[in-house]
Write a protein that holds these residues in place. Structure first.
Motif, mmCIF file in Angstrom:
data_model
loop_
_atom_site.group_PDB
_atom_site.id
_atom_site.type_symbol
_atom_site.label_atom_id
_atom_site.label_comp_id
_atom_site.label_asym_id
_atom_site.label_seq_id
_atom_site.Cartn_x
_atom_site.Cartn_y
_atom_site.Cartn_z
ATOM 1 N N GLY A 222 0.763 -1.244 0.000
ATOM 2 C CA GLY A 222 0.000 0.000 0.000
ATOM 3 C C GLY A 222 0.789 1.287 0.000
ATOM 4 N N MET A 223 2.114 1.227 -0.177
ATOM 5 C CA MET A 223 2.891 2.448 0.018
ATOM 6 C C MET A 223 3.692 2.888 -1.204
ATOM 7 N N THR A 224 3.398 2.305 -2.354
ATOM 8 C CA THR A 224 4.092 2.730 -3.557
ATOM 9 C C THR A 224 3.201 2.517 -4.761
ATOM 10 N N ALA A 225 3.342 3.415 -5.727
ATOM 11 C CA ALA A 225 2.585 3.264 -6.970
ATOM 12 C C ALA A 225 3.290 2.309 -7.921
ATOM 13 N N ASN A 226 4.549 1.975 -7.607
ATOM 14 C CA ASN A 226 5.329 1.070 -8.447
ATOM 15 C C ASN A 226 4.992 -0.372 -8.071
ATOM 16 N N THR A 227 4.253 -1.040 -8.925
ATOM 17 C CA THR A 227 3.828 -2.412 -8.631
ATOM 18 C C THR A 227 4.588 -3.433 -9.473
ATOM 19 N N LYS A 228 5.796 -3.086 -9.876
ATOM 20 C CA LYS A 228 6.617 -4.023 -10.625
ATOM 21 C C LYS A 228 7.080 -5.147 -9.699
ATOM 22 N N ASN A 229 7.260 -6.325 -10.261
ATOM 23 C CA ASN A 229 7.666 -7.473 -9.465
ATOM 24 C C ASN A 229 8.994 -7.253 -8.750
ATOM 25 N N GLU A 230 9.914 -6.558 -9.394
ATOM 26 C CA GLU A 230 11.216 -6.327 -8.778
ATOM 27 C C GLU A 230 11.088 -5.455 -7.528
ATOM 28 N N THR A 231 10.160 -4.511 -7.555
ATOM 29 C CA THR A 231 9.932 -3.671 -6.375
ATOM 30 C C THR A 231 9.373 -4.504 -5.230
ATOM 31 N N TYR A 232 8.396 -5.348 -5.541
ATOM 32 C CA TYR A 232 7.842 -6.226 -4.523
ATOM 33 C C TYR A 232 8.921 -7.121 -3.917
ATOM 34 N N LYS A 233 9.762 -7.694 -4.762
ATOM 35 C CA LYS A 233 10.812 -8.599 -4.271
ATOM 36 C C LYS A 233 11.760 -7.854 -3.321
ATOM 37 N N LYS A 234 12.112 -6.640 -3.689
ATOM 38 C CA LYS A 234 12.999 -5.836 -2.850
ATOM 39 C C LYS A 234 12.370 -5.580 -1.487
ATOM 40 N N ASP A 235 11.071 -5.265 -1.481
ATOM 41 C CA ASP A 235 10.382 -4.986 -0.220
ATOM 42 C C ASP A 235 10.224 -6.247 0.625
ATOM 43 N N GLU A 269 4.782 -15.707 -9.970
ATOM 44 C CA GLU A 269 6.212 -15.380 -9.874
ATOM 45 C C GLU A 269 6.557 -14.879 -8.479
ATOM 46 N N LEU A 270 5.728 -13.962 -7.955
ATOM 47 C CA LEU A 270 6.009 -13.407 -6.635
ATOM 48 C C LEU A 270 5.655 -14.390 -5.521
ATOM 49 N N ALA A 271 4.549 -15.124 -5.688
ATOM 50 C CA ALA A 271 4.180 -16.117 -4.677
ATOM 51 C C ALA A 271 5.301 -17.140 -4.526
ATOM 52 N N ASN A 272 5.835 -17.613 -5.634
ATOM 53 C CA ASN A 272 6.902 -18.605 -5.582
ATOM 54 C C ASN A 272 8.223 -17.987 -5.127
ATOM 55 N N TYR A 273 8.402 -16.697 -5.375
ATOM 56 C CA TYR A 273 9.594 -16.011 -4.863
ATOM 57 C C TYR A 273 9.586 -16.005 -3.336
ATOM 58 N N VAL A 274 8.418 -15.701 -2.760
ATOM 59 C CA VAL A 274 8.280 -15.726 -1.299
ATOM 60 C C VAL A 274 8.551 -17.133 -0.777
ATOM 61 N N THR A 275 8.016 -18.131 -1.466
ATOM 62 C CA THR A 275 8.236 -19.521 -1.066
ATOM 63 C C THR A 275 9.723 -19.874 -1.082
ATOM 64 N N ASP A 276 10.374 -19.637 -2.206
ATOM 65 C CA ASP A 276 11.752 -20.077 -2.398
ATOM 66 C C ASP A 276 12.746 -19.333 -1.517
ATOM 67 N N ASN A 277 12.501 -18.061 -1.295
ATOM 68 C CA ASN A 277 13.494 -17.240 -0.602
ATOM 69 C C ASN A 277 13.256 -17.084 0.887
ATOM 70 N N HIS A 278 12.035 -17.371 1.347
ATOM 71 C CA HIS A 278 11.755 -17.135 2.766
ATOM 72 C C HIS A 278 10.846 -18.178 3.416
ATOM 73 N N LEU A 279 9.679 -18.386 2.829
ATOM 74 C CA LEU A 279 8.615 -19.066 3.564
ATOM 75 C C LEU A 279 8.841 -20.564 3.708
ATOM 76 N N LEU A 280 9.338 -21.239 2.687
ATOM 77 C CA LEU A 280 9.529 -22.682 2.799
ATOM 78 C C LEU A 280 10.531 -23.012 3.903
ATOM 79 N N GLU A 281 11.571 -22.236 4.013
ATOM 80 C CA GLU A 281 12.549 -22.440 5.075
ATOM 81 C C GLU A 281 11.929 -22.183 6.448
#
Length: 436
Positions: A222-235, A269-281
């Motif tokens: 909710g805090m940026t107008a930039n909804t690109k996947n790379e921005t989400y991944k960074k956040d 892409e983002l759901a699986n990014y969360v899985t692979d980089n944080h949530l599954l572990e």
């Protein structure tokens, strides 16, 4: 004798009763019960319930052993959408009114009244600041006055809330205070940069409430107008750094919420990014096996992946052919439908699918029935002679349904000739668009 024993049984409750949770819901005829839970960082423990009176009122007594902290009222179904948190300090009763028109208002309970008053005051100041930027004003004196009001409001409430449980939330909500005039772009960047700066993710009171979830979802979505996947991944990555070491349970809760939001946005892409980089572990560290299975099933069923295999049989030239999905080679495309003979939506949509595909010889439907018993399923499948039917006993516990991550019926999977997933339409209308 029974009456005497019953009366005696009431004595301890009466003797130890100290405070109560009471409220009035309106309109009264839309509510029946209020359920009280004690919220902890990892669960909500049921305490008691009360039936609402004709005027929408209820009261639930709390004895002297009731622990101060976060409590929750559930007032309708589904419970995850019809509830609210409140603070119980162990010293006084909590009372409120709740209405469709006016929302929630606390009439007794210092901590809740303080927090509600604070949020309303901050909302008014932030609205003034928003209007200033909307009008594209450059009046630096007016800007300074607004920022001073913002700072003074925060300071005043921090002072008045000292010694209360509400102070934890007020300090965690400390706003960004510019040191001088800032244009909207600069202010927005600084606001996001500092949004989680004062949040203590290890605080049990914050962990038990909705505060952390609301705060984190606002930060990510909710805090940026930039909804690109790379921005989400960074956040998403920055959040892990902000929370810091430890706090594994609350990390799992927060990242599960983020994963589900991306999943609901149909962004694999983002759901699986969360899985692979944080949530599954995190699920491994917390032994959250059920979530781990959901994550893997969702990832495996991402568009472009090969569908999970299962056994099936069909009749050809009067003979039964037994094979598997992967070995099936009778069409250019396949539509796998997970359905149930007891599912109203399924019984509404399957005839539409049948009509839609009546002249489509290039696509073969495979209807996978999730059932507890076969009788009703056997009666229904005769209506669809052109479908290949598979019986999946165990219904929601069926291993094939688990492999496909089925959470509701009907669920559709469009496969190409090689059984790769090319679409997962939400309903029959979406299916029609896909096939066109």
């Amino acid at each position: 004798m029974k009456k005497l024993l019953f009366l005696f049984a009431l004595v301890p409750t009466f003797f130890f009763a100290q405070n109560s949770i009471s409220g009035v819901f309106s309109p009264a005829d839309e509510y029946t019960y209020a359920f009280l839970y004690h919220a902890t960082p990892t669960s909500s423990d049921y305490i008691n319930r009360a039936q609402l009176g004709q005027d929408g009122s209820f009261s639930i007594p709390l004895d002297s052993t009731a622990t101060p902290g976060i409590y929750k009222i559930v007032y309708a179904l589904p419970p995850e959408e019809n509830n609210f948190d409140f603070i119980y300090n162990g010293k006084e009763s909590v009372a409120f009114t709740f209405s469709v028109d006016n929302g929630l208002e606390f009439t007794n309970g210092q901590d809740n009244k303080l927090w509600a008053s604070y949020t309303k005051s901050m909302e008014m100041v932030n609205m003034t600041l928003s209007n200033f930027y909307t009008q594209e004003s450059t009046d630096e004196k007016a800007y300074a006055d607004i920022i001073k009001t913002l700072q003074d409001t925060q300071t005043a409430y921090e002072t008045s809330s000292e010694g209360t449980l509400a102070s934890v939330f007020i300090k965690a909500n400390t706003p960004y205070i510019p040191q001088g005039f800032e244009d909207l772009s600069t202010y927005s960047k600084n606001l996001k940069r500092t949004y989680l700066e004062h949040v203590d993710f290890s605080n049990p009171l914050l962990q038990s409430s909705d505060f952390l979830v609301d705060r984190v979802l606002a930060y990510i979505f909710g805090m940026t107008a930039n909804t690109k996947n790379e921005t989400y991944k960074k956040d998403v990555d920055a959040l892990m750094t902000t929370i810091g070491n430890g706090n594994t349970d609350i990390k799992t809760i927060l990242y599960e919420m983020i994963w589900r939001r991306f999943k609901g946005m149909d962004n694999p892409e983002l759901a699986n990014y969360v899985t692979d980089n944080h949530l599954l572990e995190l699920t491994k560290k917390t032994n959250y096996e059920a979530l781990a299975e959901q994550l893997i099933a969702y990832k495996n069923n991402t568009i472009g992946n090969k569908s999970a295999n299962f056994d099936l049989a069909f009749t050809k030239d009067g003979a039964t052919v037994t094979t598997t999905l992967h070995d099936l080679d009778i069409a250019e495309q396949y539509l796998v439908i997970f359905w149930s003979s007891g599912c109203g939506h399924c019984l509404d949509e399957l005839p539409k699918v049948k009509a839609m595909l009546a002249n489509n010889k290039a696509l073969q439907v495979i209807a996978f029935g999730l059932e507890e018993e076969p009788d009703n399923w056997q009666t229904k499948i005769v209506e669809y002679p052109d479908f290949i039917h598979v019986l999946g006993l165990g219904k929601w516990d069926n291993p094939t349904a688990d492999a496909y991550g089925i959470e509701s019926t009907p669920s559709y999977f469009v496969l190409d000739k090689n059984k790769n997933i090319i679409a997962k339409p939400y309903d029959v209308e979406a299916l029609e668009k896909v096939l066109k």
